[in-house]
Write a protein that holds these residues in place. Structure first.
Motif, PDB file in Angstrom:
ATOM      1  N   ARG A   7       0.887  -1.184   0.000  1.00  0.00           N
ATOM      2  CA  ARG A   7       0.000   0.000   0.000  1.00  0.00           C
ATOM      3  C   ARG A   7       0.910   1.215   0.000  1.00  0.00           C
ATOM      4  O   ARG A   7       1.272   1.740   1.063  1.00  0.00           O
ATOM      5  N   ARG A  10       0.780   4.336   2.154  1.00  0.00           N
ATOM      6  CA  ARG A  10       0.993   4.225   3.595  1.00  0.00           C
ATOM      7  C   ARG A  10       2.472   4.147   3.966  1.00  0.00           C
ATOM      8  O   ARG A  10       2.834   4.218   5.125  1.00  0.00           O
ATOM      9  N   LYS A  12       6.302   4.846   4.771  1.00  0.00           N
ATOM     10  CA  LYS A  12       7.056   5.998   5.264  1.00  0.00           C
ATOM     11  C   LYS A  12       8.526   5.943   4.843  1.00  0.00           C
ATOM     12  O   LYS A  12       9.340   6.711   5.340  1.00  0.00           O
ATOM     13  N   CYS A  14      11.042   3.784   5.425  1.00  0.00           N
ATOM     14  CA  CYS A  14      12.085   3.494   6.430  1.00  0.00           C
ATOM     15  C   CYS A  14      13.087   2.465   5.948  1.00  0.00           C
ATOM     16  O   CYS A  14      14.164   2.324   6.527  1.00  0.00           O
ATOM     17  N   GLU A  15      12.737   1.685   4.946  1.00  0.00           N
ATOM     18  CA  GLU A  15      13.636   0.703   4.319  1.00  0.00           C
ATOM     19  C   GLU A  15      13.900  -0.540   5.158  1.00  0.00           C
ATOM     20  O   GLU A  15      14.811  -1.299   4.861  1.00  0.00           O
ATOM     21  N   LEU A  16      13.143  -0.766   6.234  1.00  0.00           N
ATOM     22  CA  LEU A  16      13.361  -1.994   7.011  1.00  0.00           C
ATOM     23  C   LEU A  16      13.054  -3.221   6.165  1.00  0.00           C
ATOM     24  O   LEU A  16      13.744  -4.233   6.245  1.00  0.00           O
ATOM     25  N   LYS A  35       2.512  11.354   0.825  1.00  0.00           N
ATOM     26  CA  LYS A  35       3.070  11.850   2.081  1.00  0.00           C
ATOM     27  C   LYS A  35       4.473  12.433   1.893  1.00  0.00           C
ATOM     28  O   LYS A  35       5.067  12.966   2.833  1.00  0.00           O
ATOM     29  N   PHE A  37       7.198  10.570   0.830  1.00  0.00           N
ATOM     30  CA  PHE A  37       8.260   9.590   1.072  1.00  0.00           C
ATOM     31  C   PHE A  37       8.554   8.809  -0.203  1.00  0.00           C
ATOM     32  O   PHE A  37       7.633   8.535  -0.986  1.00  0.00           O
ATOM     33  N   MET A  57       8.456  -7.069   9.281  1.00  0.00           N
ATOM     34  CA  MET A  57       9.302  -5.970   9.764  1.00  0.00           C
ATOM     35  C   MET A  57       8.684  -4.610   9.497  1.00  0.00           C
ATOM     36  O   MET A  57       9.161  -3.602  10.000  1.00  0.00           O
ATOM     37  N   CYS A  58       7.623  -4.546   8.691  1.00  0.00           N
ATOM     38  CA  CYS A  58       7.058  -3.242   8.333  1.00  0.00           C
ATOM     39  C   CYS A  58       6.323  -2.638   9.535  1.00  0.00           C
ATOM     40  O   CYS A  58       5.367  -3.223  10.032  1.00  0.00           O
ATOM     41  N   PRO A  59       6.749  -1.461  10.016  1.00  0.00           N
ATOM     42  CA  PRO A  59       6.077  -0.861  11.169  1.00  0.00           C
ATOM     43  C   PRO A  59       4.699  -0.296  10.823  1.00  0.00           C
ATOM     44  O   PRO A  59       3.960   0.070  11.732  1.00  0.00           O
ATOM     45  N   ASP A  60       4.366  -0.202   9.570  1.00  0.00           N
ATOM     46  CA  ASP A  60       3.127   0.459   9.183  1.00  0.00           C
ATOM     47  C   ASP A  60       2.142  -0.468   8.482  1.00  0.00           C
ATOM     48  O   ASP A  60       1.183   0.014   7.873  1.00  0.00           O
ATOM     49  N   ALA A  61       2.376  -1.773   8.573  1.00  0.00           N
ATOM     50  CA  ALA A  61       1.478  -2.774   7.991  1.00  0.00           C
ATOM     51  C   ALA A  61       1.105  -2.427   6.543  1.00  0.00           C
ATOM     52  O   ALA A  61      -0.055  -2.474   6.150  1.00  0.00           O
TER      53      ALA A  61
END
Lengths: 67, 251
Positions: A7, A10, A12, A14-16, A35, A37, A57-61
């Motif tokens: 998505r 959504r 951000k 962060c590249e995790l 946004k 990014f 690992m995605c903090p934002d699902a």
């Protein structure tokens, strides 16, 4: 064949997900999402293992994985 | 096609305010997955802290209550005693739980309240701009320890999991981390068990999750994960510190 959906609005940036992909098929886009990014996206869907490391690992699902 | 991974239903479908790469997002998702797996969404009540996770009440689909700074375990105690059928959890950072809320968490644990506590330890105050926390590692530069934390001046970091494990009250205390996908899966199991303990009436469970603060650590998110592995884990070892179900000696 595994299918990974991002998505992108959504993300951000962060590249995790990029750092944990065992096949190194996730890259950051050149363009930006609304946004502001650089969002993560998949280059070669056919190499995907459906391990879902990126999604875990995605903090934002952002990521959904199907097989 | 079968879903290998999808967004948990207990996690509200909104954009969080967390900084890019902040592992709060992962920990929120794990809590939501545990709630989904146990099928307890309709009777779960969460208590949000003061700190970065102050807006957690916007991010879970269960009922939520905001607590005064550090008082989440006391609020959980009240809710659980009035509504014993509810599954009550608090979600607190280190600036909340280990500092101003140190009294509340110790006594909630000592009483063995049948609640679940998710303790997110990133060794810094995030929301207020990167001040030193009780859990800040020795030598770590923050806005209030600009030359690095000096034990002679500011003392030593507090190990909450070890400290609470000395009490007889708690049923289950484990420290986990989320800097690799494998550890994320282990953390999920620990958080799920902490909720399952409450469903089974076993008593107080606390999961300490080592987290990152890329913004206030001044690091890229991927480097921040490496710092957890290289600097935090040696001081805050992962593992089970208390488990009333374990056979033999606790760790």
């Amino acid at each position: 064949m595994p299918k990974v959906t991002f998505r992108e609005d959504r993300c951000k940036g962060c590249e995790l997900c990029v750092s944990v992909c065992p096949r190194k098929i996730i890259v950051m886009s050149e363009g930006m999402n609304k946004k502001g990014f650089h969002y993560a996206t998949i280059t070669d869907q056919s190499k995907c293992l459906a391990c879902a490391f990126c999604a875990r690992m995605c903090p934002d699902a952002v990521i959904e994985v199907e097989k | 096609m079968a879903k290998v991974f999808e967004r948990p239903k207990a996690l509200a479908d909104v954009v969080t305010h967390y900084c890019p790469g902040c592992t709060h997002g992962i920990i929120h998702r794990l809590v939501a997955e545990a709630i989904d797996d146990l099928g307890i969404l309709d009777r779960t009540i969460g208590v949000a802290p003061v700190g970065c996770a102050v807006l957690a009440y916007n991010y879970f689909e269960c009922d939520m209550q905001e607590a005064a700074h550090g008082r989440a375990p006391a609020v959980c105690t009240g809710i659980k005693r009035v509504r014993p059928e509810a599954i009550v959890f608090s979600y607190q950072g280190d600036g909340d739980l280990a500092s101003i809320g140190a009294g509340e968490i110790v006594h909630a644990a000592a009483r063995g309240e049948n609640i679940t506590v998710i303790f997110v330890n990133n060794g810094i105050y995030g929301m207020t701009g990167g001040q030193m926390a009780p859990t800040t590692l020795v030598g770590h530069k923050t806005t209030t320890s600009p030359y690095g934390r000096d034990p002679k001046l500011q003392g030593y970091p507090v190990r909450i999991a070890e400290m609470l494990a000395t009490l007889d009250g708690p049923a289950y205390i484990e420290r986990v981390a989320v800097y690799t996908p494998q550890l994320v899966m282990k953390a999920k199991q620990a958080i799920k068990r902490a909720f399952a303990n409450q469903v089974e009436g076993k008593g107080f469970s606390l999961i300490e999750v080592l987290s990152t603060c890329p913004t206030n650590w001044g690091m890229a998110p991927v480097d921040a994960l490496k710092r957890v592995a290289n600097e935090m884990v040696p001081y805050y070892p992962l593992g089970v510190y208390k488990d009333i179900d374990a056979k033999g000696e606790d760790k």
